[in-house]
Design a protein around this motif. Structure first.
Motif, PDB file in Angstrom:
ATOM      1  N   ALA A  15      16.982 -22.073   0.147  1.00 23.58           N
ATOM      2  CA  ALA A  15      16.587 -20.682   0.389  1.00 23.58           C
ATOM      3  C   ALA A  15      16.370 -19.946  -0.922  1.00 23.58           C
ATOM      4  O   ALA A  15      17.115 -20.135  -1.896  1.00 23.58           O
ATOM      5  CB  ALA A  15      17.638 -19.967   1.227  1.00 23.58           C
ATOM      6  N   ARG A  16      15.325 -19.144  -0.932  1.00 21.50           N
ATOM      7  CA  ARG A  16      15.029 -18.314  -2.095  1.00 21.50           C
ATOM      8  C   ARG A  16      14.178 -17.135  -1.655  1.00 21.50           C
ATOM      9  O   ARG A  16      13.509 -17.191  -0.630  1.00 21.50           O
ATOM     10  CB  ARG A  16      14.326 -19.111  -3.184  1.00 21.50           C
ATOM     11  N   LEU A  17      14.229 -16.079  -2.434  1.00 23.15           N
ATOM     12  CA  LEU A  17      13.391 -14.904  -2.206  1.00 23.15           C
ATOM     13  C   LEU A  17      12.318 -14.888  -3.282  1.00 23.15           C
ATOM     14  O   LEU A  17      12.639 -14.886  -4.479  1.00 23.15           O
ATOM     15  CB  LEU A  17      14.225 -13.623  -2.231  1.00 23.15           C
ATOM     16  N   GLU A  18      11.054 -14.902  -2.850  1.00 23.81           N
ATOM     17  CA  GLU A  18       9.921 -14.954  -3.763  1.00 23.81           C
ATOM     18  C   GLU A  18       9.077 -13.702  -3.590  1.00 23.81           C
ATOM     19  O   GLU A  18       8.739 -13.334  -2.468  1.00 23.81           O
ATOM     20  CB  GLU A  18       9.065 -16.185  -3.479  1.00 23.81           C
ATOM     21  N   SER A  19       8.728 -13.069  -4.709  1.00 20.26           N
ATOM     22  CA  SER A  19       7.935 -11.846  -4.677  1.00 20.26           C
ATOM     23  C   SER A  19       6.480 -12.152  -4.345  1.00 20.26           C
ATOM     24  O   SER A  19       5.885 -13.069  -4.912  1.00 20.26           O
ATOM     25  CB  SER A  19       8.018 -11.170  -6.047  1.00 20.26           C
ATOM     26  N   TYR A  20       5.925 -11.373  -3.409  1.00 19.49           N
ATOM     27  CA  TYR A  20       4.527 -11.485  -3.019  1.00 19.49           C
ATOM     28  C   TYR A  20       3.923 -10.087  -2.944  1.00 19.49           C
ATOM     29  O   TYR A  20       4.603  -9.122  -2.611  1.00 19.49           O
ATOM     30  CB  TYR A  20       4.361 -12.145  -1.651  1.00 19.49           C
ATOM     31  N   SER A  21       2.633 -10.030  -3.206  1.00 18.85           N
ATOM     32  CA  SER A  21       1.904  -8.797  -2.978  1.00 18.85           C
ATOM     33  C   SER A  21       0.590  -9.152  -2.290  1.00 18.85           C
ATOM     34  O   SER A  21       0.077 -10.259  -2.440  1.00 18.85           O
ATOM     35  CB  SER A  21       1.653  -8.031  -4.272  1.00 18.85           C
ATOM     36  N   ALA A  22       0.081  -8.201  -1.525  1.00 18.65           N
ATOM     37  CA  ALA A  22      -1.163  -8.415  -0.787  1.00 18.65           C
ATOM     38  C   ALA A  22      -1.883  -7.080  -0.662  1.00 18.65           C
ATOM     39  O   ALA A  22      -1.258  -6.020  -0.719  1.00 18.65           O
ATOM     40  CB  ALA A  22      -0.870  -8.986   0.592  1.00 18.65           C
ATOM     41  N   ALA A  64       0.823  -1.211   0.000  1.00 23.30           N
ATOM     42  CA  ALA A  64       0.000   0.000   0.000  1.00 23.30           C
ATOM     43  C   ALA A  64       0.859   1.263   0.000  1.00 23.30           C
ATOM     44  O   ALA A  64       0.443   2.299  -0.519  1.00 23.30           O
ATOM     45  CB  ALA A  64      -0.942   0.005   1.204  1.00 23.30           C
ATOM     46  N   ARG A  65       2.063   1.170   0.550  1.00 21.48           N
ATOM     47  CA  ARG A  65       2.967   2.317   0.594  1.00 21.48           C
ATOM     48  C   ARG A  65       3.873   2.393  -0.641  1.00 21.48           C
ATOM     49  O   ARG A  65       4.766   3.223  -0.701  1.00 21.48           O
ATOM     50  CB  ARG A  65       3.793   2.273   1.873  1.00 21.48           C
ATOM     51  N   GLY A  66       3.681   1.482  -1.612  1.00 23.99           N
ATOM     52  CA  GLY A  66       4.465   1.518  -2.840  1.00 23.99           C
ATOM     53  C   GLY A  66       5.741   0.709  -2.799  1.00 23.99           C
ATOM     54  O   GLY A  66       6.596   0.848  -3.682  1.00 23.99           O
ATOM     55  N   GLY A  67       5.890  -0.150  -1.796  1.00 17.96           N
ATOM     56  CA  GLY A  67       7.070  -0.998  -1.694  1.00 17.96           C
ATOM     57  C   GLY A  67       6.829  -2.371  -2.294  1.00 17.96           C
ATOM     58  O   GLY A  67       5.694  -2.784  -2.505  1.00 17.96           O
ATOM     59  N   ARG A  68       7.922  -3.062  -2.582  1.00 16.52           N
ATOM     60  CA  ARG A  68       7.871  -4.441  -3.066  1.00 16.52           C
ATOM     61  C   ARG A  68       8.338  -5.351  -1.949  1.00 16.52           C
ATOM     62  O   ARG A  68       9.249  -4.993  -1.193  1.00 16.52           O
ATOM     63  CB  ARG A  68       8.780  -4.616  -4.279  1.00 16.52           C
ATOM     64  N   TYR A  69       7.747  -6.549  -1.877  1.00 16.14           N
ATOM     65  CA  TYR A  69       8.095  -7.500  -0.825  1.00 16.14           C
ATOM     66  C   TYR A  69       8.561  -8.823  -1.423  1.00 16.14           C
ATOM     67  O   TYR A  69       7.912  -9.372  -2.316  1.00 16.14           O
ATOM     68  CB  TYR A  69       6.889  -7.760   0.086  1.00 16.14           C
ATOM     69  N   PHE A  70       9.679  -9.321  -0.905  1.00 16.38           N
ATOM     70  CA  PHE A  70      10.211 -10.631  -1.272  1.00 16.38           C
ATOM     71  C   PHE A  70      10.322 -11.472  -0.009  1.00 16.38           C
ATOM     72  O   PHE A  70      11.015 -11.086   0.937  1.00 16.38           O
ATOM     73  CB  PHE A  70      11.580 -10.502  -1.941  1.00 16.38           C
ATOM     74  N   HIS A  71       9.636 -12.612  -0.018  1.00 16.01           N
ATOM     75  CA  HIS A  71       9.586 -13.492   1.153  1.00 16.01           C
ATOM     76  C   HIS A  71      10.728 -14.497   1.110  1.00 16.01           C
ATOM     77  O   HIS A  71      10.955 -15.156   0.091  1.00 16.01           O
ATOM     78  CB  HIS A  71       8.243 -14.239   1.165  1.00 16.01           C
ATOM     79  N   LEU A  72      11.440 -14.625   2.220  1.00 12.97           N
ATOM     80  CA  LEU A  72      12.508 -15.608   2.346  1.00 12.97           C
ATOM     81  C   LEU A  72      11.873 -16.957   2.656  1.00 12.97           C
ATOM     82  O   LEU A  72      11.246 -17.140   3.696  1.00 12.97           O
ATOM     83  CB  LEU A  72      13.477 -15.214   3.463  1.00 12.97           C
ATOM     84  N   THR A  73      12.016 -17.886   1.721  1.00 13.66           N
ATOM     85  CA  THR A  73      11.421 -19.207   1.838  1.00 13.66           C
ATOM     86  C   THR A  73      12.520 -20.248   1.970  1.00 13.66           C
ATOM     87  O   THR A  73      13.514 -20.194   1.252  1.00 13.66           O
ATOM     88  CB  THR A  73      10.564 -19.511   0.588  1.00 13.66           C
ATOM     89  N   LEU A  74      12.322 -21.196   2.876  1.00 12.75           N
ATOM     90  CA  LEU A  74      13.255 -22.307   3.092  1.00 12.75           C
ATOM     91  C   LEU A  74      12.462 -23.601   3.203  1.00 12.75           C
ATOM     92  O   LEU A  74      11.325 -23.589   3.690  1.00 12.75           O
ATOM     93  CB  LEU A  74      14.020 -22.156   4.417  1.00 12.75           C
ATOM     94  N   GLU A  75      13.085 -24.705   2.811  1.00 15.41           N
ATOM     95  CA  GLU A  75      12.514 -26.039   3.053  1.00 15.41           C
ATOM     96  C   GLU A  75      13.263 -26.591   4.262  1.00 15.41           C
ATOM     97  O   GLU A  75      14.148 -27.428   4.135  1.00 15.41           O
ATOM     98  CB  GLU A  75      12.695 -26.928   1.819  1.00 15.41           C
ATOM     99  N   LEU A  76      12.917 -26.106   5.438  1.00 22.37           N
ATOM    100  CA  LEU A  76      13.668 -26.395   6.650  1.00 22.37           C
ATOM    101  C   LEU A  76      13.061 -27.575   7.401  1.00 22.37           C
ATOM    102  O   LEU A  76      11.886 -27.533   7.789  1.00 22.37           O
ATOM    103  CB  LEU A  76      13.658 -25.144   7.544  1.00 22.37           C
TER     104      LEU A  76
END
Length: 96
Positions: free
Chosen positions: A86-93, A55-67
């Motif tokens: 580990a990977r960074l995946e783009s998400y929006s909400a 909502a503030r105009g930023g992008r988000y990348f979630h740190l995902t692991l198969e831990l």
């Protein structure tokens, strides 16, 4: 435009930088008030904060692991993170 990595784990930041993600600031705690349009946030935020970032105009990348369960709660190195995918995946909400 600033890239923030939200984590209290040094290995996570080391991993991100080794993988080619530039990090301007590492923060252990996140406040959405810092987000400016065009900023990038890397980390493991809850969905409500992801919506606030977007909502503030930023992008988000979630740190995902198969831990595996036996590795949870441990400090991981950059090598450990690679081992667990580990990977960074783009998400929006957004809120409705």
């Amino acid at each position: 435009m600033t890239t923030y990595f939200i984590s209290r784990h040094p290995g996570a930041v080391d991993w991100a930088e080794a993988e080619g993600f530039h990090v301007d600031q590492r923060l252990a705690h996140f406040s959405v008030d810092i987000v400016q349009p065009g900023d990038t946030i890397l980390g493991t935020l809850p969905i409500n904060l992801v919506a606030d970032v977007n909502a503030r105009g930023g992008r988000y990348f979630h740190l995902t692991l198969e831990l595996p369960a036996d590795m949870r709660g441990r400090e991981l190195s950059a090598a450990d993170m690679r081992r667990y995918g580990a990977r960074l995946e783009s998400y929006s909400a957004q809120r409705h």
